[in-house]
Design an enzyme around this catalytic site. Structure first.
Site, PDB file in Angstrom:
ATOM      1  N   CYS A 182      -2.067  -0.259   7.346  1.00 27.96           N
ATOM      2  CA  CYS A 182      -1.218   0.933   7.252  1.00 27.96           C
ATOM      3  C   CYS A 182      -1.224   1.714   8.562  1.00 27.96           C
ATOM      4  O   CYS A 182      -0.201   2.254   8.973  1.00 27.96           O
ATOM      5  CB  CYS A 182      -1.659   1.802   6.086  1.00 27.96           C
ATOM      6  SG  CYS A 182      -1.340   0.999   4.494  1.00 27.96           S
ATOM      7  N   GLU A 226       1.091   3.927   1.864  1.00 27.32           N
ATOM      8  CA  GLU A 226       1.686   4.362   3.133  1.00 27.32           C
ATOM      9  C   GLU A 226       2.845   3.451   3.542  1.00 27.32           C
ATOM     10  O   GLU A 226       3.872   3.926   4.029  1.00 27.32           O
ATOM     11  CB  GLU A 226       0.637   4.366   4.259  1.00 27.32           C
ATOM     12  CG  GLU A 226      -0.537   5.306   4.037  1.00 27.32           C
ATOM     13  CD  GLU A 226      -1.700   4.622   3.337  1.00 27.32           C
ATOM     14  OE1 GLU A 226      -1.481   3.796   2.424  1.00 27.32           O
ATOM     15  OE2 GLU A 226      -2.846   4.913   3.711  1.00 27.32           O
ATOM     16  N   HIS A 245       0.859  -1.188   0.000  1.00 27.24           N
ATOM     17  CA  HIS A 245       0.000   0.000   0.000  1.00 27.24           C
ATOM     18  C   HIS A 245       0.901   1.245   0.000  1.00 27.24           C
ATOM     19  O   HIS A 245       2.061   1.181   0.403  1.00 27.24           O
ATOM     20  CB  HIS A 245      -0.896   0.007   1.240  1.00 27.24           C
ATOM     21  CG  HIS A 245      -2.045  -0.948   1.151  1.00 27.24           C
ATOM     22  ND1 HIS A 245      -3.173  -0.836   1.940  1.00 27.24           N
ATOM     23  CD2 HIS A 245      -2.252  -2.024   0.348  1.00 27.24           C
ATOM     24  CE1 HIS A 245      -4.022  -1.804   1.637  1.00 27.24           C
ATOM     25  NE2 HIS A 245      -3.486  -2.550   0.691  1.00 27.24           N
ATOM     26  N   CYS A 273      -5.802   2.319   5.873  1.00 21.18           N
ATOM     27  CA  CYS A 273      -6.465   1.061   6.253  1.00 21.18           C
ATOM     28  C   CYS A 273      -5.829   0.569   7.561  1.00 21.18           C
ATOM     29  O   CYS A 273      -4.813   1.104   8.003  1.00 21.18           O
ATOM     30  CB  CYS A 273      -6.310   0.025   5.141  1.00 21.18           C
ATOM     31  SG  CYS A 273      -4.718  -0.827   5.140  1.00 21.18           S
TER      32      CYS A 273
END
Lengths: 157, 157
Positions: free
Chosen positions: A87, A56, A54, A84
């Site tokens: 993260c 991040e 992801h 999320c």
């Protein structure tokens, strides 16, 4: 334009440009320290075959390489979308001072990216989660921690 | 010895051997598919300067490379210790069928590895978390999602 706006626009631009690049989903993130960008990340889940890639996570990993540290002390994470649970967990381990995000989880859900299920699951007791979780405890289950406690070679974190 | 015990012992061995290796904390994980190990991971937070390099994350990434997929369909994750929120989030994105773990969170806490704070934080509304979270929403905040929706090049995930 204030500093938050400048950097959040940059994160949104990374997110938008990631779509035609074919790398992955429409998400971008930056790590900023003392007004300077020290890490960048975009979603690369599908191109890297990595469900953890992801934006991040990628930005945190990039910034930690730049800073030569596994902590993001005094840093701000700018994300094109609210993090999320994975993260957010990574953010807590990295310990920046602040998160600034643009789209909210509910906005992402409208575009088909809904993490509310995972938030709900993580906050349930393990026995009630949909991915079943089994505790198997051999006699030596604590031995890694014993080895750690006795070790003189460890770097605490 | 049944299959779960065999693989959990292997995860504990990885965890224990990771301490003298100097790579990181006393944690190990495996991904198993159809009775075969397809991914291995140990904690490499301090040696890689990567706060996301927990054993489960490393094992998931390794298994996804082996399988050429960003999903761990029909796989079982064996972890020497109950997953933290970041790793549990990663597990939900990777979608294995089961998690088997040895040490419980409470055991890890006795050795100084306490993730209960992060579990609590993630389950709080953003406004009540200790890492402050600011929503900055420029006019084009939704543009990455619009680009995604219109794109013909995307790989849904």
């Amino acid at each position: 334009m204030n500093e938050h706006q400048k950097f959040i626009e940059e994160a949104i631009k990374l997110a938008r440009e990631n779509v035609p690049s074919g790398k992955g989903g429409p998400f971008g993130a930056l790590v900023v320290k003392n007004g300077e960008i020290v890490g960048r990340g975009v979603n690369q889940v599908t191109s890297n075959n990595d469900p953890t890639a992801h934006a991040e996570i990628m930005a945190i990993r990039d910034a930690c390489q730049t800073l030569g540290s596994f902590q993001l002390k005094d840093c701000i994470i700018y994300a094109s979308c609210e993090p999320c649970p994975m993260c957010l967990g990574a953010i807590y381990w990295a310990r920046p001072k602040m998160i600034v995000f643009a789209a909210e989880n509910t906005d992402a859900a409208k575009a088909g990216f809904d993490d509310s299920f995972i938030y709900k699951e993580i906050c349930l007791p393990a026995s009630q989660r949909t991915i079943s979780s089994v505790n198997v405890k051999p006699d030596d289950f604590f031995s890694p921690f014993q080895t750690w406690t006795k070790s003189e070679r460890k770097t605490p974190y």
